[in-house]
Design a protein around this motif. Structure first.
Motif, PDB file in Angstrom:
ATOM      1  N   SER A  15       1.354  19.415 -13.874  1.00  0.00           N
ATOM      2  CA  SER A  15       1.293  18.388 -12.896  1.00  0.00           C
ATOM      3  C   SER A  15       2.737  17.921 -12.834  1.00  0.00           C
ATOM      4  O   SER A  15       2.847  17.079 -11.861  1.00  0.00           O
ATOM      5  N   LEU A  16       3.702  18.519 -13.573  1.00  0.00           N
ATOM      6  CA  LEU A  16       5.077  17.813 -13.353  1.00  0.00           C
ATOM      7  C   LEU A  16       6.012  18.178 -12.204  1.00  0.00           C
ATOM      8  O   LEU A  16       7.238  18.216 -12.131  1.00  0.00           O
ATOM      9  N   THR A  17       5.360  18.796 -11.277  1.00  0.00           N
ATOM     10  CA  THR A  17       6.060  18.870 -10.015  1.00  0.00           C
ATOM     11  C   THR A  17       6.166  17.603  -9.241  1.00  0.00           C
ATOM     12  O   THR A  17       6.944  17.443  -8.448  1.00  0.00           O
ATOM     13  N   ASP A  18       5.094  16.511  -9.712  1.00  0.00           N
ATOM     14  CA  ASP A  18       5.206  15.144  -9.238  1.00  0.00           C
ATOM     15  C   ASP A  18       6.405  14.488  -9.685  1.00  0.00           C
ATOM     16  O   ASP A  18       6.454  14.236 -11.075  1.00  0.00           O
ATOM     17  N   GLU A  19       7.198  13.893  -8.867  1.00  0.00           N
ATOM     18  CA  GLU A  19       8.329  13.274  -9.602  1.00  0.00           C
ATOM     19  C   GLU A  19       8.037  12.013 -10.289  1.00  0.00           C
ATOM     20  O   GLU A  19       8.765  11.613 -11.261  1.00  0.00           O
ATOM     21  N   THR A  20       6.970  11.183  -9.993  1.00  0.00           N
ATOM     22  CA  THR A  20       6.488  10.007 -10.689  1.00  0.00           C
ATOM     23  C   THR A  20       6.063  10.339 -11.995  1.00  0.00           C
ATOM     24  O   THR A  20       6.401   9.936 -12.890  1.00  0.00           O
ATOM     25  N   LEU A  21       5.375  11.682 -12.355  1.00  0.00           N
ATOM     26  CA  LEU A  21       4.778  11.767 -13.400  1.00  0.00           C
ATOM     27  C   LEU A  21       5.822  12.414 -14.084  1.00  0.00           C
ATOM     28  O   LEU A  21       5.980  12.213 -15.378  1.00  0.00           O
ATOM     29  N   ARG A  22       7.045  13.151 -13.711  1.00  0.00           N
ATOM     30  CA  ARG A  22       8.195  13.547 -14.380  1.00  0.00           C
ATOM     31  C   ARG A  22       8.665  12.170 -15.201  1.00  0.00           C
ATOM     32  O   ARG A  22       9.018  12.618 -16.307  1.00  0.00           O
ATOM     33  N   GLU A  23       8.873  11.314 -14.236  1.00  0.00           N
ATOM     34  CA  GLU A  23       9.634  10.199 -14.766  1.00  0.00           C
ATOM     35  C   GLU A  23       8.792   9.437 -16.043  1.00  0.00           C
ATOM     36  O   GLU A  23       9.367   9.117 -16.947  1.00  0.00           O
ATOM     37  N   ARG A  24       7.600   9.605 -16.210  1.00  0.00           N
ATOM     38  CA  ARG A  24       6.600   9.081 -17.025  1.00  0.00           C
ATOM     39  C   ARG A  24       6.869   9.940 -18.459  1.00  0.00           C
ATOM     40  O   ARG A  24       6.788   9.443 -19.531  1.00  0.00           O
ATOM     41  N   PRO A  43       0.787  -1.239   0.110  1.00  0.00           N
ATOM     42  CA  PRO A  43       0.038  -0.173   0.043  1.00  0.00           C
ATOM     43  C   PRO A  43       0.817   1.224   0.159  1.00  0.00           C
ATOM     44  O   PRO A  43       0.478   2.147  -0.467  1.00  0.00           O
ATOM     45  N   CYS A  44       1.980   1.163   0.752  1.00  0.00           N
ATOM     46  CA  CYS A  44       2.701   2.167   0.780  1.00  0.00           C
ATOM     47  C   CYS A  44       3.340   2.584  -0.764  1.00  0.00           C
ATOM     48  O   CYS A  44       3.655   4.066  -1.190  1.00  0.00           O
ATOM     49  N   VAL A  45       3.669   1.500  -1.248  1.00  0.00           N
ATOM     50  CA  VAL A  45       4.413   1.616  -2.771  1.00  0.00           C
ATOM     51  C   VAL A  45       3.399   2.380  -3.583  1.00  0.00           C
ATOM     52  O   VAL A  45       3.849   3.284  -4.478  1.00  0.00           O
ATOM     53  N   ILE A  46       2.151   1.858  -3.476  1.00  0.00           N
ATOM     54  CA  ILE A  46       1.096   2.481  -4.549  1.00  0.00           C
ATOM     55  C   ILE A  46       0.896   3.665  -4.233  1.00  0.00           C
ATOM     56  O   ILE A  46       0.660   4.665  -5.153  1.00  0.00           O
ATOM     57  N   ALA A  47       0.868   4.018  -2.889  1.00  0.00           N
ATOM     58  CA  ALA A  47       0.530   5.635  -2.547  1.00  0.00           C
ATOM     59  C   ALA A  47       1.258   6.397  -2.923  1.00  0.00           C
ATOM     60  O   ALA A  47       1.040   7.580  -3.212  1.00  0.00           O
ATOM     61  N   GLN A  48       2.639   6.143  -3.288  1.00  0.00           N
ATOM     62  CA  GLN A  48       3.430   6.834  -3.926  1.00  0.00           C
ATOM     63  C   GLN A  48       3.027   7.326  -5.304  1.00  0.00           C
ATOM     64  O   GLN A  48       3.920   8.487  -5.877  1.00  0.00           O
ATOM     65  N   GLN A  49       2.523   6.687  -5.901  1.00  0.00           N
ATOM     66  CA  GLN A  49       2.376   6.728  -7.597  1.00  0.00           C
ATOM     67  C   GLN A  49       0.830   7.068  -7.782  1.00  0.00           C
ATOM     68  O   GLN A  49      -0.030   6.349  -7.156  1.00  0.00           O
ATOM     69  N   PRO A  50       0.619   8.225  -8.462  1.00  0.00           N
ATOM     70  CA  PRO A  50      -0.911   8.671  -8.716  1.00  0.00           C
ATOM     71  C   PRO A  50      -1.379   7.317  -9.432  1.00  0.00           C
ATOM     72  O   PRO A  50      -0.845   6.835 -10.399  1.00  0.00           O
TER      73      PRO A  50
END
Length: 295
Positions: free
Chosen positions: A150-159, A26-33
């Protein structure tokens, strides 16, 4: 059958490892939108900045607005120097520009008189930007700007990074620096788009434009549409997909940035550079204008 001690210990370790993974998941999933929820944080940011919650929820619904890695990734590999501006100086392109000036003579003459901007320069800009309105871009502008914002989010930047073809990837540090700047820029342009379309009574989800979010015949960014676009056909609305409005808007933009009748060629270059920060682009505009003046 009895389980041997070493096998029993191995099974116990595997069970313990699987239990740890289960607890951490759950913690891993919570880190990603979650898919379709990439804009949740963006919605809250817009609401905090004063936009009505109902309006924002209606605009940024996952069914109509989507995170767009493929489109936005183009922004980070685009190279102005690689564009072939000479194509706009071809015989056919200049002939099309002459025809455009004849078809829209009234609006061009009025814009030249009111704003003091030469109609050949206005025509040159529209030719290079959208081939006189014949190529307006095929990206949904709000998808582009919402994704960028929305690219202030690290995960979305990586995408976005992963969407860039390997052979075109810039240095990662260069990419991250540009993303940081463009995320702020995209957010401001997104707010301008919402305000502009609200003022004009247009559904923002219907507007299509360039990979960078520019829209209409003159390829204005929403902030310019909101502040510098003009009503050229006196219908009490500003539609950048209407030729008269586009013509007046370009003229007003150039006047706003310092164009005056009789300004020097060097000053013309400086003002046109505000439209697109490329000397190659500006030189092409001035060559087109010269040819149109020659008749």
């Amino acid at each position: 059958m009895e389980i041997l001690p070493d096998i029993r210990a191995h099974v116990t370790r595997c069970f313990f490892f699987m239990l740890v993974l289960f607890c951490l998941a759950p913690c891993v999933i919570a880190q990603q939108p979650a898919a379709g929820n990439e804009f949740d944080a963006l919605k809250q940011r817009l609401i905090k900045d004063g936009f009505a919650p109902e309006k924002i929820q209606n605009i940024l619904t996952k069914d109509t607005v989507s995170f767009s890695p493929a489109g936005v990734s183009m922004f980070f590999v685009h190279s102005e120097s690689s564009l072939n501006y000479d194509q706009f100086l071809s015989k056919d392109s200049i002939a099309n520009a002459f025809q455009y000036m004849a078809d829209h003579k009234k609006a061009l003459d009025q814009a030249q008189e009111i704003y003091g901007v030469d109609k050949t320069v206005i025509t040159a800009i529209l030719l290079v930007e959208t081939r006189l309105g014949n190529y307006l871009g095929n990206q949904t502008v709000i998808n582009t700007l919402a994704t960028m914002a929305s690219l202030t989010d690290e995960t979305l930047r990586e995408r976005i990074w992963n969407a860039i073809p390997d052979q075109k990837k810039p240095e990662k540090d260069t990419f991250l620096k540009k993303v940081t700047l463009r995320a702020k820029w995209g957010y401001e342009e997104l707010k301008a788009l919402i305000r502009y379309t609200d003022r004009e009574g247009v559904d923002p989800k219907t507007i299509r434009g360039s990979y960078a979010g520019a829209m209409g015949i003159p390829q204005f960014m929403p902030s310019n549409a909101l502040t510098l676009a003009k009503d050229g056909n006196n219908d009490d609305s500003i539609d950048l997909f209407d030729h008269s409005d586009a013509i007046f808007s370009v003229a007003n933009y150039l006047k706003h940035h310092g164009w005056d009748p009789g300004i020097s060629r060097q000053r013309q270059h400086e003002v046109l550079f505000r439209y697109n920060h490329s000397n190659y682009y500006v030189d092409t505009l001035m060559k087109i204008s010269d040819r149109l003046k020659e008749g």
